[in-house]
Design an enzyme around this catalytic site. Structure first.
Site, mmCIF file in Angstrom:
data_model
loop_
_atom_site.group_PDB
_atom_site.id
_atom_site.type_symbol
_atom_site.label_atom_id
_atom_site.label_comp_id
_atom_site.label_asym_id
_atom_site.label_seq_id
_atom_site.Cartn_x
_atom_site.Cartn_y
_atom_site.Cartn_z
ATOM 1 N N ARG A 62 3.205 8.970 2.167
ATOM 2 C CA ARG A 62 3.768 9.741 3.289
ATOM 3 C C ARG A 62 5.226 9.320 3.489
ATOM 4 O O ARG A 62 5.733 8.433 2.805
ATOM 5 C CB ARG A 62 2.968 9.506 4.571
ATOM 6 C CG ARG A 62 2.880 8.064 4.970
ATOM 7 C CD ARG A 62 2.079 7.874 6.260
ATOM 8 N NE ARG A 62 2.136 6.491 6.677
ATOM 9 C CZ ARG A 62 1.285 5.553 6.321
ATOM 10 N NH1 ARG A 62 0.274 5.860 5.539
ATOM 11 N NH2 ARG A 62 1.419 4.300 6.741
ATOM 12 N N TYR A 75 10.794 -7.638 11.814
ATOM 13 C CA TYR A 75 11.220 -6.539 10.924
ATOM 14 C C TYR A 75 12.657 -6.769 10.450
ATOM 15 O O TYR A 75 12.969 -6.636 9.265
ATOM 16 C CB TYR A 75 11.087 -5.228 11.693
ATOM 17 C CG TYR A 75 11.381 -3.976 10.898
ATOM 18 C CD1 TYR A 75 10.467 -3.505 9.954
ATOM 19 C CD2 TYR A 75 12.548 -3.254 11.095
ATOM 20 C CE1 TYR A 75 10.726 -2.346 9.228
ATOM 21 C CE2 TYR A 75 12.815 -2.101 10.384
ATOM 22 C CZ TYR A 75 11.898 -1.644 9.455
ATOM 23 O OH TYR A 75 12.160 -0.490 8.752
ATOM 24 N N ALA A 76 13.548 -7.129 11.376
ATOM 25 C CA ALA A 76 14.948 -7.365 11.020
ATOM 26 C C ALA A 76 15.066 -8.502 10.009
ATOM 27 O O ALA A 76 15.836 -8.410 9.035
ATOM 28 C CB ALA A 76 15.768 -7.686 12.276
ATOM 29 N N ALA A 77 14.281 -9.573 10.215
ATOM 30 C CA ALA A 77 14.328 -10.706 9.279
ATOM 31 C C ALA A 77 13.854 -10.275 7.899
ATOM 32 O O ALA A 77 14.440 -10.647 6.872
ATOM 33 C CB ALA A 77 13.471 -11.848 9.808
ATOM 34 N N ILE A 131 14.839 7.658 10.960
ATOM 35 C CA ILE A 131 14.382 8.755 10.099
ATOM 36 C C ILE A 131 13.049 9.272 10.659
ATOM 37 O O ILE A 131 12.190 8.471 11.026
ATOM 38 C CB ILE A 131 14.175 8.254 8.647
ATOM 39 C CG1 ILE A 131 15.426 7.520 8.123
ATOM 40 C CG2 ILE A 131 13.770 9.412 7.740
ATOM 41 C CD1 ILE A 131 16.687 8.343 8.019
#
Ligand code: NDP
Length: 243
Positions: A15, A151-153, A184
């Site tokens: 997906r 997530y950023a790391a 997105i």
């Protein structure tokens, strides 16, 4: 862009962005393997796409699964020319509320998973003295974001991996790059609370979220012959969000 008979492996193509990348490569003549953690879902999603697309089971958090997937995928394709390391997840919380497992799952999927896949892909590419690796990172890996420390790391780490690997294999005619999407429209961004989404959208100079196809175009450019002298690059696809 033409990719006639180019052999492309995309992690997580069931997906969203990975699916759009698979559709783009397949319509440009490539032979494509996509993955899903559920083998039946992967096969069904592959069958929905026009072109030469095969779906196989893969869980990037498992080294055994990664090895089995790459063996089956390269067997079906007869080799590998392009790897798109796209599989990724979020488990968003403020850092003080993050549980160990929120950290481990996100780093294990987004960073360790991409490393395991890149390591599998790089060996046959070195033998062929040719290849393209494109990792899907995020602008959050460049800027950070409250509530997305894990997530950023993971995405910042992925950029470090891409830049290091790019230097290791550049002399073998292999390029390694990253695309860094902004906001997105996919299932992942649909999980954002409406207020958080509005706050991000209000900061996008282009005034809208991007589409998965717009990310796919950037990935295909980096995989193309036209991008042969671009390596170690991070290409933002974000409507100016992280300028
Ligand atoms: P989706 O949630 O729509 O799709 C995620 C994909 O990753 C699915 O195909 C899923 O496959 C796969 N996946 C998840 N966990 C695993 C795992 N353990 N092993 C193998 N595959 C896995 O997300 P997007 O399409 O939005 O995201 C794709 C990439 O783009 C991610 O890396 C994401 O971080 C990045 N990105 C997305 C942005 C956005 O705004 N949407 C912005 C910036 C970056 P399945 O569940 O079938 O196994």
């Amino acid at each position: 862009m033409k990719f006639n008979d180019r052999r492309v492996i995309i992690t997580g193509g069931t997906r969203g962005i990975g699916n759009a990348i698979a559709a783009g490569f397949a319509s440009a003549g490539a032979r494509v393997v996509i993955s899903g953690r559920d083998a039946e879902v992967a096969a069904a999603k592959a069958a929905e796409l026009d072109g030469d697309v095969h779906g196989l089971a893969l869980d990037v958090t498992s080294g055994e699964s990664v090895q089995q997937f790459f063996a089956a995928a390269t067997d079906w394709l007869g080799g590998i020319d392009v790897l798109v390391a796209n599989a990724g997840i979020t488990r968003d919380k403020l850092v003080m509320a993050l549980k160990d497992e929120d950290w481990d799952e996100v780093l294990g999927t987004n960073l360790r998973g991409a490393f395991l896949c890149a390591r599998e892909a790089i060996r046959p590419m070195i033998r062929n003295r040719s290849g393209r690796i494109i990792a899907v990172t995020s602008v959050i890996g460049l800027t950070g974001n409250p509530g997305q420390g894990n997530y950023a790391a993971s995405k910042a780490g992925l950029i470090g991996l891409v830049k290091s690997l790019a230097q290791e294999v550049a002399s073998r005619n292999i390029t390694v790059n990253a695309v860094a999407p902004g906001m997105i429209d996919t299932d992942m961004s649909a999980d954002l609370p409406p207020k958080a989404r509005e706050a991000i959208e209000s900061r996008i100079p282009a005034g809208r979220a991007g589409t998965a196809q717009e990310v796919a175009s950037a990935v295909m450019f980096l995989a193309s012959d036209e991008a042969s002298y671009i390596t170690g690059e991070v290409l933002r696809v974000d409507g100016g969000l992280a300028c």
